[in-house]
Scaffold this motif. Structure first.
Motif, PDB file in Angstrom:
ATOM      1  N   ILE A  98      -8.202   9.669  -2.166  1.00 25.96           N
ATOM      2  CA  ILE A  98      -8.515  10.881  -1.428  1.00 25.96           C
ATOM      3  C   ILE A  98      -7.877  10.828  -0.044  1.00 25.96           C
ATOM      4  N   VAL A 157     -13.744   2.500   4.263  1.00 28.26           N
ATOM      5  CA  VAL A 157     -14.155   3.187   3.029  1.00 28.26           C
ATOM      6  C   VAL A 157     -15.093   2.302   2.201  1.00 28.26           C
ATOM      7  N   ARG A 158     -14.860   0.984   2.260  1.00 29.20           N
ATOM      8  CA  ARG A 158     -15.737   0.110   1.474  1.00 29.20           C
ATOM      9  C   ARG A 158     -17.175   0.203   1.978  1.00 29.20           C
ATOM     10  N   GLY A 168     -11.135  -2.791   4.168  1.00 33.70           N
ATOM     11  CA  GLY A 168     -11.779  -1.681   3.475  1.00 33.70           C
ATOM     12  C   GLY A 168     -11.101  -0.345   3.648  1.00 33.70           C
ATOM     13  N   THR A 169      -9.874  -0.310   4.164  1.00 35.34           N
ATOM     14  CA  THR A 169      -9.194   0.981   4.363  1.00 35.34           C
ATOM     15  C   THR A 169      -8.455   1.429   3.101  1.00 35.34           C
ATOM     16  N   GLY A 170      -8.375   0.561   2.081  1.00 28.65           N
ATOM     17  CA  GLY A 170      -7.738   0.973   0.830  1.00 28.65           C
ATOM     18  C   GLY A 170      -6.385   0.316   0.595  1.00 28.65           C
ATOM     19  N   LYS A 171      -6.172  -0.866   1.174  1.00 28.98           N
ATOM     20  CA  LYS A 171      -4.856  -1.509   1.046  1.00 28.98           C
ATOM     21  C   LYS A 171      -4.555  -1.867  -0.420  1.00 28.98           C
ATOM     22  N   GLU A 172      -5.582  -2.404  -1.098  1.00 26.49           N
ATOM     23  CA  GLU A 172      -5.348  -2.771  -2.500  1.00 26.49           C
ATOM     24  C   GLU A 172      -5.105  -1.517  -3.351  1.00 26.49           C
ATOM     25  N   LEU A 173      -5.831  -0.449  -3.025  1.00 29.15           N
ATOM     26  CA  LEU A 173      -5.653   0.804  -3.768  1.00 29.15           C
ATOM     27  C   LEU A 173      -4.208   1.301  -3.620  1.00 29.15           C
ATOM     28  N   GLY A 199      -8.140   8.891  -8.120  1.00 33.30           N
ATOM     29  CA  GLY A 199      -9.148   8.700  -7.091  1.00 33.30           C
ATOM     30  C   GLY A 199      -8.704   8.321  -5.694  1.00 33.30           C
TER      31      GLY A 199
HETATM   32  N1  LIG Z   1      -8.349   6.939   0.030  1.00 35.57           N
HETATM   33  C1  LIG Z   1      -9.308   6.468  -0.777  1.00 35.57           C
HETATM   34  N2  LIG Z   1      -9.842   7.271  -1.715  1.00 35.57           N
HETATM   35  C2  LIG Z   1     -10.824   6.820  -2.523  1.00 35.57           C
HETATM   36  N3  LIG Z   1     -11.346   5.586  -2.482  1.00 35.57           N
HETATM   37  C3  LIG Z   1     -10.855   4.733  -1.579  1.00 35.57           C
HETATM   38  C4  LIG Z   1      -9.811   5.123  -0.684  1.00 35.57           C
HETATM   39  N4  LIG Z   1      -9.515   4.078   0.102  1.00 35.57           N
HETATM   40  C5  LIG Z   1     -10.327   3.069  -0.284  1.00 35.57           C
HETATM   41  N5  LIG Z   1     -11.124   3.445  -1.298  1.00 35.57           N
HETATM   42  C6  LIG Z   1     -12.151   2.605  -1.967  1.00 35.57           C
HETATM   43  O1  LIG Z   1     -12.705   1.743  -0.966  1.00 35.57           O
HETATM   44  C7  LIG Z   1     -12.877   0.435  -1.457  1.00 35.57           C
HETATM   45  C8  LIG Z   1     -12.074  -0.551  -0.627  1.00 35.57           C
HETATM   46  O2  LIG Z   1     -10.685  -0.353  -0.877  1.00 35.57           O
HETATM   47  P1  LIG Z   1      -9.651  -1.582  -0.961  1.00 35.57           P
HETATM   48  O3  LIG Z   1     -10.262  -2.752  -1.643  1.00 35.57           O
HETATM   49  O4  LIG Z   1      -8.376  -1.044  -1.499  1.00 35.57           O
HETATM   50  O5  LIG Z   1      -9.530  -1.886   0.607  1.00 35.57           O
HETATM   51  P2  LIG Z   1      -8.738  -3.079   1.313  1.00 35.57           P
HETATM   52  O6  LIG Z   1      -8.153  -2.496   2.546  1.00 35.57           O
HETATM   53  O7  LIG Z   1      -7.814  -3.732   0.350  1.00 35.57           O
HETATM   54  O8  LIG Z   1      -9.918  -4.054   1.714  1.00 35.57           O
HETATM   55  P3  LIG Z   1      -9.801  -5.595   2.220  1.00 35.57           P
HETATM   56  O9  LIG Z   1      -8.976  -5.590   3.460  1.00 35.57           O
HETATM   57  O10 LIG Z   1     -11.217  -5.935   2.508  1.00 35.57           O
HETATM   58  O11 LIG Z   1      -9.194  -6.346   1.087  1.00 35.57           O
HETATM   59  C9  LIG Z   1     -12.462   0.458  -2.912  1.00 35.57           C
HETATM   60  O12 LIG Z   1     -13.603   0.667  -3.701  1.00 35.57           O
HETATM   61  C10 LIG Z   1     -11.538   1.657  -2.990  1.00 35.57           C
HETATM   62  O13 LIG Z   1     -11.537   2.215  -4.281  1.00 35.57           O
END
Ligand SMILES: Nc1ncnc2c1ncn2[C@@H]1O[C@H](COP(=O)(O)OP(=O)(O)OP(=O)(O)O)[C@@H](O)[C@H]1O
Length: 460
Positions: free
Chosen positions: A139, A355-356, A169-174, A137
């Motif tokens: 993207i 993305v969040r 919310g940009t997907g850092k944890e992902l 998942g």
């Molecule tokens: N490239 C991507 N493709 C699919 N889903 C994504 C993508 N990037 C982020 N998401 C989804 O968006 C949501 C936020 O992602 P994540 O928690 O990784 O962001 P973060 O940068 O760690 O946020 P924060 O800074 O608030 O901790 C999650 O549900 C994640 O699955």
């Protein structure tokens, strides 16, 4: 209808097979020898090749390699079943001994065609996954995300410490999880710690553990999260929030590969890979004396910068569709789709929560949707300008998504402000940065330029 090539030198048998398969809806071509097959062109165009083993000139098994991904069914007489087994070893999909009855042949053909379809579906899925990333998942086809994926691929097999930066919310944890899943540590745990969520007074003992009686309330010994991640990966989210004492302890742990529990005299060796993430401007925090420079350098052995959603171009369509499908699955709904105006709204919005925020907007819309059509009203995007885009000064916030008629303090309309801002900064900023600073999409910047007749400066 499937395309099948029958290679058989006996015209009577060939004709019989041809008629049998044609009666069952297949499109059949014939050849009498391996040499004649050349006339049929690329064997990829066929869904199945059925060939006799003994043919004049060359053996039917010579076709196996030429057929590539197309399955080859070998026909052979009783006397040569042994050679049919040899054919299987050479890569034939199956064999059938002559004389065979029609049902037996049809069953085999159906099975091989079904297997072929499955193989093609798997190949298509795999290429879909490769288009995004081989971690469930994720993207992103935009150049920025492709760069992120390339870095993940390079860094995952190593033990290097990684610093992931990007707005909330940009997907850092992902990304952190993707690195772990693609690393040799994938069978061990990834322990995620949100440094901002642990009270300052507890963070050292939470991370590094403590001995009995180390401080008031430490009734027993406690294993820290760093030790809990042994053999695996420690993901330190919001690393910018780590207090000074914990920063010092973490630096020692990274440098020495050992931890000392709070109140302990001896150290313990640890085998942990550290990935850290932050939405804060760490270099600026270093300059302001809020973050240790040595720790910063130690963490950013490899740096991954996640672009904000508004800079990912067409990725937003793929993401919206992907998140819609996920939300439907989660909420037990099906058949929902975006209307054209909602796709436009998604494109034009500046997504301060990235993305969040998109995920939340879509989930809300899926819950509320009764008609099967997701409209802009259901997405209920916040009024532009409600929230500032990260990394901009508060004075810039007033400029998010200008309402042209509004007058800014000092008597300047937002239109004037927009014109002045673009003219003043366009020589020193890329279009992406300009749009980001104004809190609008690049498309909106382009449209507003055209409407207000503001020329782009010529490249020097
Ligand atoms: N490239 C991507 N493709 C699919 N889903 C994504 C993508 N990037 C982020 N998401 C989804 O968006 C949501 C936020 O992602 P994540 O928690 O990784 O962001 P973060 O940068 O760690 O946020 P924060 O800074 O608030 O901790 C999650 O549900 C994640 O699955």
């Amino acid at each position: 209808m499937s395309r099948i090539l029958v290679v058989e030198d006996e015209p009577i048998i060939r004709g019989e097979i041809h008629r049998l398969l044609a009666r069952h809806g297949h499109d059949v071509s014939e050849a009498g020898s391996v040499a004649e097959v050349a006339r049929e062109g690329d064997l990829d165009a066929f869904d199945l090749v059925i060939t006799d083993l003994r043919l004049p000139g060359a053996l039917g098994t010579d076709l196996i390699e030429r057929a590539g991904a197309t399955p080859v069914l070998v026909m052979t007489s009783y006397a040569t079943v042994k050679s049919a087994v040899e054919a299987m070893k050479m890569g034939a999909a199956d064999y059938v001994a002559k004389p065979f009855n029609h049902d037996e042949l049809l069953m085999l053909v159906d099975r091989l065609l079904a297997q072929g379809r499955l193989r093609r579906q798997v190949a298509a899925l795999r290429s879909d996954v490769e288009r995004s990333f081989p971690v469930s998942g994720m993207i992103g086809r935009s150049p920025g995300m492709q760069d992120v994926f390339a870095r993940i691929t390079k860094v995952a097999p190593t033990d290097a410490t990684v610093l992931i930066r990007g707005e909330s919310g940009t997907g850092k944890e992902l990304v952190a999880r993707a690195i772990h899943e693609c690393s040799p540590r994938c069978d061990a745990p990834i322990v995620a710690v949100n440094c901002a969520a642990i009270p300052e007074g507890l963070i050292e003992s939470e991370l590094f553990g403590h001995e009995k009686g180390a401080f008031t309330g430490a009734a027993g010994t406690h294993t820290g999260l760093v030790e809990a991640a042994a053999g695996g990966t420690l993901f330190l989210d919001e690393i910018g929030e780590l207090p000074a004492a914990a920063q010092a302890r973490l630096l020692r742990a990274l440098q020495e590969g050992e931890v000392r529990r709070v109140g302990a005299t001896r150290t313990r060796r640890i085998d942990v890979r550290v990935i850290a993430a932050t939405h804060r401007d760490l270099p600026q925090m270093v300059q302001a004396g809020q973050f240790r420079q040595d720790l910063y350098f130690r963490l950013r052995v490899v740096d991954i910068l996640l672009p904000p959603l508004r800079d990912r171009g067409e990725d937003i369509d793929d993401l919206a569709q992907h998140l819609l499908e996920q939300a439907m699955r989660r909420l037990g709904k099906s058949g929902l789709s975006f209307t054209a105006p909602s796709l436009t709204a998604i494109h034009d919005y500046h997504w301060p929560g990235n993305v969040r925020e998109l995920d939340n907007a879509i989930e809300r819309a899926v819950i509320l949707c009764d008609t099967g059509r997701i409209t802009p009203e259901l997405l209920a995007l916040d009024e532009p300008g409600t929230f500032p885009v990260e990394g901009t000064s508060p004075s810039d916030d007033a400029s998010r998504e200008p309402d042209e008629s509004a007058v800014r303090p000092g008597g300047e309309t937002l239109e004037d402000y927009f014109r002045r801002f673009v003219l003043e900064h366009q020589d020193g900023m890329s279009e992406t940065e300009l749009a980001r600073r104004l809190g609008i999409s690049r498309k909106a910047l382009w449209e507003r330029r055209a409407r207000l007749g503001i020329p782009r400066s010529r490249p020097a």
